[in-house]
Design a protein around this motif. Structure first.
Motif, PDB file in Angstrom:
ATOM      1  N   UNK A  51      55.677   3.113   1.151  1.00 11.18           N
ATOM      2  CA  UNK A  51      56.074   1.800   1.680  1.00 11.18           C
ATOM      3  C   UNK A  51      56.053   1.833   3.206  1.00 11.18           C
ATOM      4  N   UNK A  52      54.861   1.879   3.746  1.00 13.09           N
ATOM      5  CA  UNK A  52      54.698   2.017   5.201  1.00 13.09           C
ATOM      6  C   UNK A  52      55.047   0.744   5.953  1.00 13.09           C
ATOM      7  N   UNK A  53      54.982  -0.377   5.262  1.00  9.70           N
ATOM      8  CA  UNK A  53      55.266  -1.658   5.900  1.00  9.70           C
ATOM      9  C   UNK A  53      56.368  -2.345   5.105  1.00  9.70           C
ATOM     10  N   UNK A  54      57.614  -1.872   5.281  1.00 16.06           N
ATOM     11  CA  UNK A  54      58.701  -2.418   4.462  1.00 16.06           C
ATOM     12  C   UNK A  54      58.808  -3.939   4.615  1.00 16.06           C
ATOM     13  N   UNK A 108      53.770  -7.835   4.806  1.00 14.70           N
ATOM     14  CA  UNK A 108      52.367  -7.464   4.980  1.00 14.70           C
ATOM     15  C   UNK A 108      52.043  -6.788   3.648  1.00 14.70           C
ATOM     16  N   UNK A 126      61.551   1.624   4.267  1.00 18.67           N
ATOM     17  CA  UNK A 126      60.322   2.381   4.480  1.00 18.67           C
ATOM     18  C   UNK A 126      60.342   3.670   3.673  1.00 18.67           C
TER      19      UNK A 126
END
Lengths: 314, 314, 314, 314
Positions: free
Chosen positions: A74-77, A103, A70
């Protein structure tokens, strides 16, 4: 920086935006049922011509490594787990296997945006109601399956920082069509029908030098009028090293004007977070900014896009 | 059926297997550090030659749709969830997004096997210890990153059921090199260095007609000696409409001899669960069994392979 | 079998169902904003009384092991991956970690159904529109957060096969209220306000003996009129070793009448796939069919339920 | 701050740590096969006594809401996707369903650490080799299944900031046994065998006031000698509002000394990231710092722990 500030301060009226939306709109152009949009520009003849352009047989990947950590961009690793190592099966040969999860929309993973990814005022490309087409089971219109046979065509890199003689464009910069036209001319390429156009802002070079930031709020990209220019040239796909949109958005009340104009109005697929650094180096080395470009999205029924490893072949 | 039974009853001694393993072994051939194996056969010149073979500009996808429904040949159904529909954000444009997850090895998803996927007697290709290279964090050797610039080359389809005049090979059938040589001759193709060879058994046509079964126990594939033939021709990649292995395995004590010979001994990447039905139809229609073939695996550091949408371009 | 067939052939008219729905409907009973429904029956005094009933301090788990293997009753196998073993970190102490993933509704995982899980004719409990409350981001009404402080109360096991002297009820059997009343009387328990009622059909014993089948089509459960009886007793939660519904459904056009009556009409939380085998054995051994029962769902904002390990304490 | 700095500057020699490790070691205490460790202290009699302590029937959740947003203390955000809304099935009743995924160890999710989570010098509790017990398929020793019947016992909250008259302990603070003993005395509780001891540092209150930070580097927790005190009192479980460890670690070369002493030496299960704010308020209101505490981990064969919603019942 003062020049860039001038650029970024420039804004585009919402009514101008709506007029531009109508102007570049391809709804109905290929029939009321069409879900391929500008991919229709990429005819078999164009595919064959693009392949015929290959010289050295050199290949360059345009994707970033899948990032499981993260961070600000990169909020949704991505998830990557070994699902089996050779420590548990008692047969020959033994296998190592893994699980991938993502995602993928966002600012980290190189991915294709399907036409159903984005609607403007409730409408997807071709005027289809997003609320009706998209359910919890996926999209019945304009999914990534529209590109399931792959997108193969002539790729063109428009390397803006190279033309400016800078390392990168500052976040917030919105590039205008006149400049892209000039860049193309300098590179000796002319946009033509069916092209896969990649615009470099140097975002990833900046990231490598200064560290990551959140491109949701602050990114270099395209000024809305660029879409008129691309529309006139009948390109097939647009990609960028960020997500093609400049932020803060030049259009008040429209956070991602390029997405709306491309995906929704023109039916133009986007490729986001393309890794253009090795490509730019190869183009400069070979003094050639066109190449065979291959996009092979995963076949996801109803999917809004796909992670991707675009390949350039010189 | 009697012929097929004869084939399937045929077995291959474990010592013969081990001798064959030694015979086709490419360990050290490209240096002790090499992790690309037979991809080294696919030189830039071969890439360029393959691209030059494109005529019509027609593209065919060789992947199956991602399947989220469990079944006899889909023990680990893919995950596909809408992560956001346009019902929750209050901005323009609105977006639809989704999550993909997959434990892609198995009998459902079209995927590339990286060299680290498979070890024989504890050793990966080039003699690397699997236990040392592969941790819970991924593989330090022979991961899918070895193919991260894409695999672009001449594809050749060897259509066995077509040659036999049958719809499909019965599960359990193991095809011998002599037959593949004859099939190639009938198709007017000759294997050459760097080829991406795809062998059709008609598995998916059978599935469409009779329904799914568990190919882990019962599948048509290749007899081990085919690998000697492929080794001699210095091909770069091998793919099949199942996973290339015949089952029950012809080799006692080795459940997947083709995997061991290909991935481990030869360093030959495999593509499993390729959708060869549309390709076979196109080849027959064009009377041409060679094409430009593009494999663009996702860039997964340490990954044991990648889901894939291989594209054939005619 | 003839008796059971008689039971299963019995049907319940759709108009009767709709009348029953109206009759047991608790909409508005605890205010128009209420999202706890029958949990309101479980007052602190009832919680304290239930705790006071503990004697031996013996605890029994009512959950099945998480099942990662697909099967006839496990269409969406749980994901369990080691995310890190001690093979990659170089510190002291070293850690082993794992990832869990589950699409928990279905016939495998022991789980709580939140009130938002199920709507009838578009309405959730209390008349809330499902289409308005539930978005791709979760449910704004009746999510599992309504039970986030845990459900602690008196549990009562109604062991139907024991009463009948059989190992299990055949799939398709629908149990009537008269029988449950008799079972309770035989066990010496009387339902009272706030109870957590668990009805055993022996489904899992049958599974252990005969192997898994698909309970979506064929399962033992409750006849709709049972809900009138439970409504009168003002119970707080209903659970079963399947999902409480008999299938084929006794109600034409309503596939899961118990779900609709419980979750939607009564606001009665359900617990599905409860492991009642060890509980039944303990109850029989102690000759006591009541116990302290604890349900501690995960806190998932907007969630439609939660995987669960219900605990019985004697 | 100066006092706290004094505390944090205090260090504990590695040899002292190793001596303490030996001193509190319970290996072999309950047999060489035992995998329950200090849970053995929680006898049925203790369970019953804890239940008998319930007065008001008031319940308090000790878990945080599952957090799907990445942040400084949430590197692996939980996954929560609607897997089906009522927009795609055409039956009555219609259902809403969701998928949950989590790599739950870390600083965000309230979870139980199984004994196999942590090894010191390669050994798990009871001297079991971590490398041998833990494979990519899970742990064959000390998995969360050791606690699969639930952990029900007397909970005790030691509220350190309350005793100090501060809102929270500054990150870096390591609490000593003398202080905990004084806190317990002030609260009128005495630790006894089988207790579930929860130590509050106020971490989440600080987070609410000042925003999140990374507790991997900087957290309030326990000084190693606290474990001697807890060992003497034969407690069953230890929990905290962070992960019980103070960081920077007071022990050079041991990043998580409390984890090693608890899980590995003592066989003492840990509960991390417990939400102690509502509990502290309830305890203060009722002037009672003991309660019935329920931990009901999911049944994950081979699992290294479980997400959890611990419930306190007064």
């Amino acid at each position: 920086m003062s020049t860039l500030s001038a650029e970024t301060s420039e804004s585009f009226d919402r009514r101008e935006f709506d007029r531009l939306f109508e102007e570049v709109k391809n709804w109905g152009r290929w029939g009321s049922e069409d879900a391929r949009g500008a991919l229709n520009h990429l005819t078999p003849a164009r595919v064959a011509a693009a392949a015929a352009g290959v010289r050295e047989g050199r290949t360059v990947s345009l994707a970033h490594d899948l990032d499981t950590v993260a961070g600000p961009d990169n909020h949704k690793p991505a998830l990557h787990y070994m699902s089996q190592c050779s420590d548990i099966d008692d047969i020959e040969p033994r296998v190592n296997m893994d699980f991938l999860g993502m995602d993928f929309h966002g600012k980290s993973i190189t991915h294709l945006d399907a036409l159903c990814h984005c609607n403007y005022q409730g409408k997807l490309f071709n005027g289809v109601s997003s609320a009706e087409a998209v359910t919890s089971g996926g999209s019945a219109f304009g999914s990534v399956m529209s590109a399931s046979s792959g997108i193969i065509g002539r790729g063109v890199l428009l390397d803006v920082p190279r033309s400016r003689g800078v390392e990168w464009l500052d976040p917030g910069t919105a590039v205008h069509p006149e400049e892209l036209q000039r860049v193309a001319a300098e590179e000796g390429v002319q946009l033509s029908q069916g092209d896969i156009v990649l615009v470099r802002t140097g975002a990833r070079r900046r990231r490598a030098a200064l560290g990551p930031w959140d491109p949701s709020n602050f990114s270099a990209g395209l000024f809305p009028t660029v879409m008129r220019w691309l529309h006139q040239h009948e390109i097939a796909v647009l990609g960028g090293d960020a997500d093609s949109d400049a932020r803060p958005s030049p259009v008040d009340g429209v956070t991602s004007p390029i997405h709306a104009l491309a995906l929704t109005a023109m039916g133009l697929h986007l490729v986001d977070n393309v890794n253009l650094e090795p490509l730019a180096a190869t183009c400069a080395e070979l003094n050639r900014w066109e190449f065979l470009c291959v996009l092979a999205p995963l076949r996801v029924p109803g999917g809004t896009g796909s992670p991707l490893n675009p390949i350039a072949i010189f």
